[in-house]
Design a protein around this motif. Structure first.
Motif, mmCIF file in Angstrom:
data_model
loop_
_atom_site.group_PDB
_atom_site.id
_atom_site.type_symbol
_atom_site.label_atom_id
_atom_site.label_comp_id
_atom_site.label_asym_id
_atom_site.label_seq_id
_atom_site.Cartn_x
_atom_site.Cartn_y
_atom_site.Cartn_z
ATOM 1 N N GLN A 144 6.593 -44.370 30.801
ATOM 2 C CA GLN A 144 5.022 -44.591 31.134
ATOM 3 C C GLN A 144 4.660 -44.637 32.424
ATOM 4 O OE1 GLN A 144 2.633 -47.513 28.728
ATOM 5 N NE2 GLN A 144 2.273 -48.462 30.777
ATOM 6 N N ARG A 145 3.479 -44.048 32.800
ATOM 7 C CA ARG A 145 2.841 -43.986 33.903
ATOM 8 C C ARG A 145 1.411 -44.261 34.020
ATOM 9 N NH1 ARG A 145 6.790 -45.427 36.023
ATOM 10 N NH2 ARG A 145 7.850 -44.770 37.523
ATOM 11 N N VAL A 146 0.790 -45.002 34.772
ATOM 12 C CA VAL A 146 -0.628 -45.245 34.713
ATOM 13 C C VAL A 146 -0.966 -44.906 36.122
ATOM 14 C CG1 VAL A 146 -2.560 -46.677 34.519
ATOM 15 C CG2 VAL A 146 -0.529 -47.139 33.047
ATOM 16 N N PRO B 236 -14.508 -44.685 38.032
ATOM 17 C CA PRO B 236 -12.995 -44.778 37.998
ATOM 18 C C PRO B 236 -12.506 -44.296 36.559
ATOM 19 C CG PRO B 236 -13.907 -46.854 37.289
ATOM 20 C CD PRO B 236 -15.221 -46.093 37.461
ATOM 21 N N LEU B 237 -11.482 -43.632 36.835
ATOM 22 C CA LEU B 237 -10.717 -43.068 35.836
ATOM 23 C C LEU B 237 -9.266 -43.492 35.722
ATOM 24 C CD1 LEU B 237 -8.665 -40.468 36.215
ATOM 25 C CD2 LEU B 237 -10.997 -39.454 36.406
ATOM 26 N N ALA B 238 -8.603 -43.591 34.514
ATOM 27 C CA ALA B 238 -7.155 -43.932 34.602
ATOM 28 C C ALA B 238 -6.417 -42.954 33.716
ATOM 29 C CB ALA B 238 -7.167 -45.354 33.428
ATOM 30 N N VAL B 239 -5.141 -42.590 34.267
ATOM 31 C CA VAL B 239 -4.607 -41.517 33.499
ATOM 32 C C VAL B 239 -3.166 -42.075 33.056
ATOM 33 C CG1 VAL B 239 -3.530 -39.185 33.785
ATOM 34 C CG2 VAL B 239 -5.707 -39.651 34.876
ATOM 35 N N VAL B 240 -3.046 -42.189 31.756
ATOM 36 C CA VAL B 240 -2.034 -42.671 31.342
ATOM 37 C C VAL B 240 -1.027 -41.785 30.326
ATOM 38 C CG1 VAL B 240 -0.942 -44.567 29.723
ATOM 39 C CG2 VAL B 240 -3.191 -44.789 30.580
ATOM 40 N N SER B 241 -0.008 -41.616 31.272
ATOM 41 C CA SER B 241 1.276 -40.564 30.505
ATOM 42 C C SER B 241 2.262 -41.446 29.828
ATOM 43 C CB SER B 241 1.677 -39.588 31.485
ATOM 44 O OG SER B 241 1.901 -40.235 32.638
ATOM 45 N N SER C 268 -4.238 -33.997 37.958
ATOM 46 C CA SER C 268 -4.174 -33.051 37.009
ATOM 47 C C SER C 268 -3.067 -32.098 37.351
ATOM 48 C CB SER C 268 -5.346 -31.839 37.102
ATOM 49 O OG SER C 268 -5.299 -30.797 36.458
ATOM 50 N N GLU C 269 -2.830 -31.818 38.803
ATOM 51 C CA GLU C 269 -1.714 -31.032 39.055
ATOM 52 C C GLU C 269 -0.371 -31.901 38.878
ATOM 53 O OE1 GLU C 269 -2.651 -29.587 43.119
ATOM 54 O OE2 GLU C 269 -4.123 -28.736 42.383
ATOM 55 N N GLN C 270 -0.260 -33.116 39.137
ATOM 56 C CA GLN C 270 0.839 -33.946 39.000
ATOM 57 C C GLN C 270 1.482 -33.888 37.534
ATOM 58 O OE1 GLN C 270 -0.087 -37.578 40.929
ATOM 59 N NE2 GLN C 270 -0.551 -37.061 42.601
ATOM 60 N N GLY D 272 -6.156 -33.421 27.801
ATOM 61 C CA GLY D 272 -7.258 -32.962 28.762
ATOM 62 C C GLY D 272 -6.744 -32.875 29.969
ATOM 63 N N VAL D 273 -5.309 -32.818 30.516
ATOM 64 C CA VAL D 273 -4.834 -32.881 31.679
ATOM 65 C C VAL D 273 -4.976 -31.799 32.397
ATOM 66 C CG1 VAL D 273 -2.529 -32.905 33.047
ATOM 67 C CG2 VAL D 273 -3.318 -34.776 31.668
ATOM 68 N N ARG D 274 -4.752 -30.568 31.875
ATOM 69 C CA ARG D 274 -4.758 -29.310 32.383
ATOM 70 C C ARG D 274 -6.267 -28.883 32.789
ATOM 71 N NH1 ARG D 274 -5.052 -24.084 30.880
ATOM 72 N NH2 ARG D 274 -5.416 -24.602 28.639
ATOM 73 N N ARG D 275 -7.290 -29.381 31.900
ATOM 74 C CA ARG D 275 -8.655 -28.864 32.242
ATOM 75 C C ARG D 275 -9.295 -30.151 32.911
ATOM 76 N NH1 ARG D 275 -11.977 -27.408 27.678
ATOM 77 N NH2 ARG D 275 -13.326 -27.063 29.196
ATOM 78 N N LEU D 276 -8.693 -31.114 33.507
ATOM 79 C CA LEU D 276 -9.220 -32.532 33.775
ATOM 80 C C LEU D 276 -10.015 -31.737 35.292
ATOM 81 C CD1 LEU D 276 -9.859 -35.237 34.102
ATOM 82 C CD2 LEU D 276 -7.686 -35.593 35.454
ATOM 83 N N PRO D 277 -9.745 -30.986 36.280
ATOM 84 C CA PRO D 277 -10.767 -30.873 37.307
ATOM 85 C C PRO D 277 -12.237 -30.189 36.568
ATOM 86 C CG PRO D 277 -8.523 -29.848 37.697
ATOM 87 C CD PRO D 277 -8.485 -30.306 36.079
#
Ligand code: SAH
Length: 266
Positions: A220-222, A208-213, A234-236, A187-192
């Motif tokens: 890993q990044r949260v 709130p939302l968490a984005v876990v890559s 989304s851009e990052q 979903g990252v690309r279309r997150l906005p």
């Protein structure tokens, strides 16, 4: 207490079968013991991008390895071709392991692979794996359900295929109204866009939302933010395997810091 039933793969017919194995979210020790037992017997292993290649070390030395993912800049191998490879290899009377990231039947096109095998009359079985949503929740220490905050969890794709029928389209506004924790794959690309659709459905911008890559991997990044700040994230994060968790349960993580996007590692 009932006795644990363990599958004895040595007692199954040697050959001419396909096992769809969930490789888990990335960390090698999140493969199941059953997955490992199956890999130990592989004559051929067919794997793709999100599979940690170290898992191939569980295969016998002579096992053939067939990569069917997308190399940099190239498209995935068409699903039909992957089906044909599985059928071809099984017909050689080989023990074929189809190793897939996460769980084979969650957004992994495992359904199409089962169809291809059924159509060809090839016996198969499925070994479950730890799916990304469950791994991301655990690693970010976010309970996907929480008494009083979320009684349901939805696994949803943020990326829909153009050729899907309308019934497969995601009704984000309807999801916004459920109060369920949303675990968004791809979903990252279309997150906005998704954030806007959820807001239109009534979800508050403060949700709130968490984005876990790269969940469970060293990189890993949260990131924790709010629906209103989704665009920046989304851009990052484009290009990384990323799972987005939306819902009040995310407050469990960092109640005081959801005002600004924030990153923390393992
Ligand atoms: N069958 C897989 C999902 C395949 S779809 C499973 O059950 O997990 C691929 C998507 O899964 C990615 O775009 C991302 O959204 C998610 N994903 C897979 N591995 C991930 C990881 N290690 N961290 C975060 N998200 C991941």
């Amino acid at each position: 207490m009932s006795k644990a039933v363990k599958r004895d793969y040595d007692r199954l017919p040697e050959a001419g079968r396909v096992i769809l194995v969930g490789a888990g979210p990335g960390a090698v020790d999140l493969l199941t013991l059953r997955g490992q037992a199956v890999l130990n017997k592989a004559d051929v292993v067919i794997y793709d991008d999100l599979v940690n290649q170290e898992l191939l070390d569980h295969c016998p030395t002579g096992a053939e390895r067939i990569y069917v993912g997308k190399r940099a800049g190239m498209h995935c191998m068409p699903q039909q071709e992957i089906g044909e490879i599985m059928v071809r290899e099984a017909r050689k009377n080989r023990w074929v392991v189809r190793l897939k990231g996460g769980d084979p039947l969650v957004f992994g096109r495992g359904g199409e692979e089962m169809q291809a095998l059924t159509a060809a009359g090839i016996p198969y079985e499925i070994v479950p794996g730890v799916t990304a949503a469950v791994a991301a929740g655990a690693m970010a220490e976010i309970p996907l359900t929480f008494r009083g905050a979320a009684s349901a969890v939805v696994f949803v794709t943020g990326h829909e295929c153009a050729n899907k029928g309308d019934h497969a389209a995601v009704d984000w506004a309807a999801l916004a109204r459920t109060g369920a924790t949303l675990c968004i794959y791809m979903g990252v690309r279309r997150l906005p866009e998704i954030a806007r659709a959820l807001a239109e459905g009534g979800l508050n911008g403060d949700t709130p939302l968490a984005v876990v890559s790269n969940a469970t991997l060293p990189q890993q990044r949260v990131h924790v933010a709010t629906l209103g700040l989704a665009e920046t994230l989304s851009e990052q994060l484009r290009g990384q395997p990323t799972l987005i968790i939306v819902g009040e349960v995310v407050r469990w993580k960092e109640l005081s810091q959801v005002a600004q996007p924030m990153a923390f590692g393992l």
